[in-house]
Design a protein around this motif. Structure first.
Motif, PDB file in Angstrom:
ATOM      1  N   SER A 162     -18.680 -20.963  -0.544  1.00 29.29           N
ATOM      2  CA  SER A 162     -17.666 -19.904  -0.658  1.00 29.29           C
ATOM      3  C   SER A 162     -16.651 -20.244  -1.738  1.00 29.29           C
ATOM      4  O   SER A 162     -16.221 -19.376  -2.501  1.00 29.29           O
ATOM      5  CB  SER A 162     -16.946 -19.713   0.678  1.00 29.29           C
ATOM      6  OG  SER A 162     -17.842 -19.254   1.650  1.00 29.29           O
ATOM      7  N   TRP A 163     -16.255 -21.519  -1.817  1.00 31.98           N
ATOM      8  CA  TRP A 163     -15.311 -21.952  -2.843  1.00 31.98           C
ATOM      9  C   TRP A 163     -15.907 -21.757  -4.233  1.00 31.98           C
ATOM     10  O   TRP A 163     -15.240 -21.263  -5.140  1.00 31.98           O
ATOM     11  CB  TRP A 163     -14.905 -23.402  -2.630  1.00 31.98           C
ATOM     12  CG  TRP A 163     -13.934 -23.882  -3.664  1.00 31.98           C
ATOM     13  CD1 TRP A 163     -14.188 -24.714  -4.705  1.00 31.98           C
ATOM     14  CD2 TRP A 163     -12.554 -23.534  -3.780  1.00 31.98           C
ATOM     15  NE1 TRP A 163     -13.054 -24.920  -5.462  1.00 31.98           N
ATOM     16  CE2 TRP A 163     -12.037 -24.202  -4.913  1.00 31.98           C
ATOM     17  CE3 TRP A 163     -11.708 -22.718  -3.039  1.00 31.98           C
ATOM     18  CZ2 TRP A 163     -10.707 -24.075  -5.296  1.00 31.98           C
ATOM     19  CZ3 TRP A 163     -10.388 -22.597  -3.438  1.00 31.98           C
ATOM     20  CH2 TRP A 163      -9.901 -23.268  -4.557  1.00 31.98           C
ATOM     21  N   ALA A 164     -17.173 -22.119  -4.398  1.00 30.00           N
ATOM     22  CA  ALA A 164     -17.834 -21.963  -5.698  1.00 30.00           C
ATOM     23  C   ALA A 164     -17.865 -20.490  -6.102  1.00 30.00           C
ATOM     24  O   ALA A 164     -17.613 -20.152  -7.260  1.00 30.00           O
ATOM     25  CB  ALA A 164     -19.236 -22.550  -5.655  1.00 30.00           C
ATOM     26  N   ALA A 165     -18.151 -19.607  -5.151  1.00 26.03           N
ATOM     27  CA  ALA A 165     -18.168 -18.170  -5.449  1.00 26.03           C
ATOM     28  C   ALA A 165     -16.775 -17.689  -5.833  1.00 26.03           C
ATOM     29  O   ALA A 165     -16.612 -16.898  -6.767  1.00 26.03           O
ATOM     30  CB  ALA A 165     -18.699 -17.389  -4.236  1.00 26.03           C
ATOM     31  N   PHE A 166     -15.738 -18.165  -5.126  1.00 23.96           N
ATOM     32  CA  PHE A 166     -14.362 -17.801  -5.446  1.00 23.96           C
ATOM     33  C   PHE A 166     -13.988 -18.232  -6.855  1.00 23.96           C
ATOM     34  O   PHE A 166     -13.426 -17.457  -7.637  1.00 23.96           O
ATOM     35  CB  PHE A 166     -13.409 -18.422  -4.427  1.00 23.96           C
ATOM     36  CG  PHE A 166     -11.968 -18.342  -4.846  1.00 23.96           C
ATOM     37  CD1 PHE A 166     -11.280 -17.144  -4.739  1.00 23.96           C
ATOM     38  CD2 PHE A 166     -11.312 -19.440  -5.362  1.00 23.96           C
ATOM     39  CE1 PHE A 166      -9.947 -17.063  -5.145  1.00 23.96           C
ATOM     40  CE2 PHE A 166      -9.998 -19.370  -5.761  1.00 23.96           C
ATOM     41  CZ  PHE A 166      -9.312 -18.169  -5.650  1.00 23.96           C
ATOM     42  N   VAL A 167     -14.320 -19.468  -7.206  1.00 27.33           N
ATOM     43  CA  VAL A 167     -13.989 -20.000  -8.539  1.00 27.33           C
ATOM     44  C   VAL A 167     -14.704 -19.195  -9.618  1.00 27.33           C
ATOM     45  O   VAL A 167     -14.109 -18.870 -10.663  1.00 27.33           O
ATOM     46  CB  VAL A 167     -14.322 -21.505  -8.636  1.00 27.33           C
ATOM     47  CG1 VAL A 167     -14.223 -22.011 -10.056  1.00 27.33           C
ATOM     48  CG2 VAL A 167     -13.399 -22.295  -7.723  1.00 27.33           C
ATOM     49  N   GLN A 168     -15.956 -18.855  -9.397  1.00 24.66           N
ATOM     50  CA  GLN A 168     -16.701 -18.043 -10.376  1.00 24.66           C
ATOM     51  C   GLN A 168     -16.059 -16.678 -10.557  1.00 24.66           C
ATOM     52  O   GLN A 168     -15.915 -16.191 -11.681  1.00 24.66           O
ATOM     53  CB  GLN A 168     -18.157 -17.893  -9.947  1.00 24.66           C
ATOM     54  CG  GLN A 168     -18.945 -19.166 -10.100  1.00 24.66           C
ATOM     55  CD  GLN A 168     -20.368 -19.022  -9.570  1.00 24.66           C
ATOM     56  OE1 GLN A 168     -20.726 -18.014  -8.940  1.00 24.66           O
ATOM     57  NE2 GLN A 168     -21.180 -20.029  -9.798  1.00 24.66           N
ATOM     58  N   MET A 169     -15.669 -16.032  -9.450  1.00 30.02           N
ATOM     59  CA  MET A 169     -15.040 -14.714  -9.534  1.00 30.02           C
ATOM     60  C   MET A 169     -13.672 -14.808 -10.222  1.00 30.02           C
ATOM     61  O   MET A 169     -13.325 -13.954 -11.028  1.00 30.02           O
ATOM     62  CB  MET A 169     -14.887 -14.115  -8.140  1.00 30.02           C
ATOM     63  CG  MET A 169     -16.192 -13.765  -7.472  1.00 30.02           C
ATOM     64  SD  MET A 169     -17.041 -12.392  -8.265  1.00 30.02           S
ATOM     65  CE  MET A 169     -16.031 -11.045  -7.717  1.00 30.02           C
ATOM     66  N   ALA A 170     -12.907 -15.845  -9.917  1.00 27.16           N
ATOM     67  CA  ALA A 170     -11.589 -16.015 -10.535  1.00 27.16           C
ATOM     68  C   ALA A 170     -11.733 -16.244 -12.041  1.00 27.16           C
ATOM     69  O   ALA A 170     -10.919 -15.735 -12.826  1.00 27.16           O
ATOM     70  CB  ALA A 170     -10.860 -17.197  -9.892  1.00 27.16           C
ATOM     71  N   ALA A 171     -12.753 -16.951 -12.456  1.00 27.72           N
ATOM     72  CA  ALA A 171     -12.967 -17.211 -13.874  1.00 27.72           C
ATOM     73  C   ALA A 171     -13.295 -15.926 -14.640  1.00 27.72           C
ATOM     74  O   ALA A 171     -12.984 -15.801 -15.821  1.00 27.72           O
ATOM     75  CB  ALA A 171     -14.091 -18.238 -14.062  1.00 27.72           C
ATOM     76  N   ARG A 172     -13.900 -14.989 -13.952  1.00 31.51           N
ATOM     77  CA  ARG A 172     -14.243 -13.710 -14.587  1.00 31.51           C
ATOM     78  C   ARG A 172     -13.040 -12.783 -14.707  1.00 31.51           C
ATOM     79  O   ARG A 172     -13.074 -11.801 -15.433  1.00 31.51           O
ATOM     80  CB  ARG A 172     -15.324 -13.003 -13.769  1.00 31.51           C
ATOM     81  CG  ARG A 172     -16.650 -13.681 -13.834  1.00 31.51           C
ATOM     82  CD  ARG A 172     -17.695 -12.861 -13.114  1.00 31.51           C
ATOM     83  NE  ARG A 172     -18.832 -13.692 -12.803  1.00 31.51           N
ATOM     84  CZ  ARG A 172     -19.521 -13.658 -11.690  1.00 31.51           C
ATOM     85  NH1 ARG A 172     -19.203 -12.789 -10.753  1.00 31.51           N
ATOM     86  NH2 ARG A 172     -20.544 -14.455 -11.499  1.00 31.51           N
ATOM     87  N   GLY A 173     -11.977 -13.090 -13.948  1.00 31.14           N
ATOM     88  CA  GLY A 173     -10.760 -12.279 -14.015  1.00 31.14           C
ATOM     89  C   GLY A 173     -10.776 -11.220 -12.991  1.00 31.14           C
ATOM     90  O   GLY A 173     -10.178 -10.253 -12.892  1.00 31.14           O
TER      91      GLY A 173
END
Length: 65
Positions: A54-65
Motif C-alpha cells: 500500500s505504501w509503494a502504491a501511495f508513493v507512486q501515486m504521489a510522484a505522479r501528482g
C-alpha cells in the motif's frame, strides 16, 4: 530520503522534501511487510502503520501528482 537515524529500535528516515525550515516533515521506518509513518515534529504522538504494498502504491501515486 535522507537524515537516517536510530530511534527506539526503528530506523526512521526523514523525507528529502523536508527542507529543514520547520515545515511539514514526515518520517518513515521500513520493517519489511509494514511501513511506519510519523510526524517528525511530534515523534512521540503515535504513528500510522501501512502495508508495504500500500505504501509503494501511495508513493507512486504521489510522484505522479
Amino acid at each position: 530520503m535522507k537524515d537516517t537515524y536510530q530511534v527506539a529500535g526503528l530506523t526512521w528516515v526523514k523525507s528529502s522534501y523536508s527542507a529543514g525550515d520547520g515545515g511539514q516533515c514526515v518520517e518513515v521506518a521500513d520493517v519489511g511487510p509494514a511501513i511506519f509513518v510519523r510526524d517528525s515534529k511530534q515523534p512521540g504522538e503515535g504513528r500510522l502503520t501501512v502495508g508495504a504494498r500500500s505504501w509503494a502504491a501511495f508513493v507512486q501515486m504521489a510522484a505522479r501528482g
